[in-house]
Design a protein around this motif. Sequence first.
Motif, PDB file in Angstrom:
ATOM      1  N   TYR A  70      53.792 108.360  89.034  1.00  0.00           N
ATOM      2  CA  TYR A  70      54.070 107.144  89.791  1.00  0.00           C
ATOM      3  C   TYR A  70      53.771 105.946  88.905  1.00  0.00           C
ATOM      4  CZ  TYR A  70      54.507 104.247  93.986  1.00  0.00           C
ATOM      5  OH  TYR A  70      54.932 103.334  94.922  1.00  0.00           O
ATOM      6  N   PRO A  71      54.735 105.035  88.737  1.00  0.00           N
ATOM      7  CA  PRO A  71      54.592 103.960  87.747  1.00  0.00           C
ATOM      8  C   PRO A  71      53.439 103.002  88.056  1.00  0.00           C
ATOM      9  CG  PRO A  71      56.878 104.228  88.417  1.00  0.00           C
ATOM     10  CD  PRO A  71      56.049 105.030  89.375  1.00  0.00           C
ATOM     11  N   PRO A  72      52.873 102.400  87.045  1.00  0.00           N
ATOM     12  CA  PRO A  72      51.781 101.442  87.246  1.00  0.00           C
ATOM     13  C   PRO A  72      52.281 100.120  87.793  1.00  0.00           C
ATOM     14  CG  PRO A  72      52.407 101.511  84.931  1.00  0.00           C
ATOM     15  CD  PRO A  72      53.192 102.601  85.622  1.00  0.00           C
ATOM     16  N   GLY A  73      51.389  99.365  88.410  1.00  0.00           N
ATOM     17  CA  GLY A  73      51.685  98.005  88.822  1.00  0.00           C
ATOM     18  C   GLY A  73      52.455  97.858  90.112  1.00  0.00           C
ATOM     19  N   THR A  74      52.689  98.958  90.813  1.00  0.00           N
ATOM     20  CA  THR A  74      53.483  98.894  92.043  1.00  0.00           C
ATOM     21  C   THR A  74      52.880  99.764  93.130  1.00  0.00           C
ATOM     22  OG1 THR A  74      55.697  99.194  93.006  1.00  0.00           O
ATOM     23  CG2 THR A  74      55.009 100.788  91.349  1.00  0.00           C
ATOM     24  N   ALA A  75      53.123  99.352  94.372  1.00  0.00           N
ATOM     25  CA  ALA A  75      52.782 100.171  95.532  1.00  0.00           C
ATOM     26  C   ALA A  75      54.017 100.407  96.383  1.00  0.00           C
ATOM     27  CB  ALA A  75      51.692  99.493  96.367  1.00  0.00           C
ATOM     28  N   ASP A  76      55.199 100.101  95.822  1.00  0.00           N
ATOM     29  CA  ASP A  76      56.445 100.203  96.597  1.00  0.00           C
ATOM     30  C   ASP A  76      57.600 100.575  95.667  1.00  0.00           C
ATOM     31  OD1 ASP A  76      58.063 100.075  98.855  1.00  0.00           O
ATOM     32  OD2 ASP A  76      58.411  97.910  98.666  1.00  0.00           O
ATOM     33  N   LEU A  77      57.585 101.812  95.191  1.00  0.00           N
ATOM     34  CA  LEU A  77      58.632 102.311  94.303  1.00  0.00           C
ATOM     35  C   LEU A  77      59.820 102.793  95.136  1.00  0.00           C
ATOM     36  CD1 LEU A  77      59.357 103.084  91.312  1.00  0.00           C
ATOM     37  CD2 LEU A  77      58.512 105.380  91.885  1.00  0.00           C
ATOM     38  N   HIS A  78      61.030 102.311  94.788  1.00  0.00           N
ATOM     39  CA  HIS A  78      62.237 102.667  95.538  1.00  0.00           C
ATOM     40  C   HIS A  78      63.220 103.450  94.669  1.00  0.00           C
ATOM     41  CE1 HIS A  78      62.293  99.795  99.230  1.00  0.00           C
ATOM     42  NE2 HIS A  78      61.061 100.130  98.910  1.00  0.00           N
ATOM     43  N   HIS A  79      64.011 104.291  95.337  1.00  0.00           N
ATOM     44  CA  HIS A  79      65.111 105.007  94.698  1.00  0.00           C
ATOM     45  C   HIS A  79      66.408 104.239  94.886  1.00  0.00           C
ATOM     46  CE1 HIS A  79      66.724 106.137  98.647  1.00  0.00           C
ATOM     47  NE2 HIS A  79      65.488 106.478  98.993  1.00  0.00           N
ATOM     48  N   GLU A  80      67.290 104.301  93.890  1.00  0.00           N
ATOM     49  CA  GLU A  80      68.648 103.771  93.985  1.00  0.00           C
ATOM     50  C   GLU A  80      69.571 104.733  93.232  1.00  0.00           C
ATOM     51  OE1 GLU A  80      69.182  99.692  92.975  1.00  0.00           O
ATOM     52  OE2 GLU A  80      67.444  98.998  94.123  1.00  0.00           O
ATOM     53  N   MET A  81      70.431 105.408  93.950  1.00  0.00           N
ATOM     54  CA  MET A  81      71.352 106.381  93.375  1.00  0.00           C
ATOM     55  C   MET A  81      72.615 105.684  92.875  1.00  0.00           C
ATOM     56  SD  MET A  81      72.169 109.438  92.601  1.00  0.00           S
ATOM     57  CE  MET A  81      73.718 110.221  92.134  1.00  0.00           C
ATOM     58  N   GLU A  82      73.065 106.028  91.646  1.00  0.00           N
ATOM     59  CA  GLU A  82      74.201 105.317  91.058  1.00  0.00           C
ATOM     60  C   GLU A  82      75.082 106.230  90.195  1.00  0.00           C
ATOM     61  OE1 GLU A  82      73.407 101.485  89.593  1.00  0.00           O
ATOM     62  OE2 GLU A  82      71.699 101.160  90.944  1.00  0.00           O
TER      63      GLU A  82
END
Length: 232
Positions: A70-82
Amino acid sequence: MSEYVFQPSNVVSVAMQGEAARYPVRRIFCVGRNYEAHAREMGAEVDREAPFYFTKSAHSVIESGTRLPYPPGTADLHHEMELAVALGGAVDRSSPETALQSVLGYGCALDMTRRDLQAKAKEKRRPWDLGKDFEGSAVLAPLVRATDWGPVAEQSITLAVNGDMRQSAQLDQMIHGVGAVLMDLSQFYTLGAGDVILTGTPAGVGAVVAGDQLVGQIDGLPPVQLTLAARS
């Protein structure tokens, strides 16, 4: 032979489906809000006049099947399919049809986004870099040659998290098609081999947490898969 003050990074590359040779990634351009329903869910107006872009560095690339902390600096990681479009040569700007001739291959991709950092940047009218360009934010599946897949039409594009469908649309619902995007983007950059364009995400983006398993699919292309691990 040149000498450097430190060892240069290895070339970033992704697999080509059914081939030993790999595709070297030079740059990544991303189209913002290219599906009407997604623009509306983000509270933005639908802009049909021209696409807009943000970029990711080559260091953001990881391959499908990776286990990403889980990446640093965030508490709200989102997915975007492309849909990813990988260029094999310079873009001919005479028409969208000729621009498409520069496409070497297509693939499934995830544009992972630190949504809280992006939102803060939007509020202060600052660039989106912290929200969009970080290690592991561009997940690329093996590419399929354009001669073996396409044209982009009514193929379905979906994203499931732990088996639950989150995103579902068709590629022909993009506001700006691939040819039009290449024509427009080439007005601002000298596009060429190694450039990858992520063409936008459908509605249904949302948060993911450690332990989640993501599977994105586009008809006829290898799926993109990602597992989120605990923050390292």
